[in-house]
Design a protein around this motif. Structure first.
Motif: not given
Length: 144
Positions: A97-98, A102-105, A130-131
């Motif tokens: 989970d850690r 942390h998502y980047v939109n 890939i990102m």
């Protein structure tokens, strides 16, 4: 073939095996001699065995601990092992989970998105991987 014409008697059914197992037979996997085979066949033909013979054949299992203290010690050790496994699994889930928390939109234009999809498909890699690799490479190249 017409439906409804098949009955149970059309299928071959093997006879049931007896539940009583001779401990000597477990130790030797050798085939039964003709004497033992004839004795067992005679025993199967008898309707019921006397109760004293059944009690003599039923010995305490080796899987069951002989004393209450040994049983308790075994159950405590198994409980501790299950607890350790549960704690390790919980820690593993928390670590996962850690990592993914942390998502980047980021918006992409149509051409970039299509190129990313094609690269993902051709290399059999997820687009997010890939990102992540591209962002990591960019940060390393710029000293971050």
């Amino acid at each position: 073939m017409a439906k409804g014409q098949t009955t149970v008697s059309d299928f071959a059914v093997a006879p049931r095996r007896s539940r009583t197992v001779d401990p000597a037979a477990k130790r030797d996997d050798a085939p039964l001699s003709s004497e033992r085979a004839s004795e067992e066949a005679g025993a199967e033909n008898q309707p019921h065995a006397p109760a004293s013979l059944l009690e003599a054949e039923q010995r305490p299992s080796r899987l069951i601990a002989p004393t209450e203290e040994a049983r308790r010690e075994r159950s405590v050790s198994k409980a501790l092992q299950r607890e350790d496994s549960r704690v390790r699994l919980r820690d593993l889930k928390r670590a996962h989970d850690r990592e993914s928390k942390h998502y980047v939109n980021c918006p992409l234009n149509y051409e970039t998105k299509k190129r990313l999809e094609r690269a993902s498909f051709e290399n059999d890699v997820k687009m997010t991987k890939i990102m992540q690799a591209a962002i990591d490479q960019y940060l390393k190249d710029n000293g971050y």
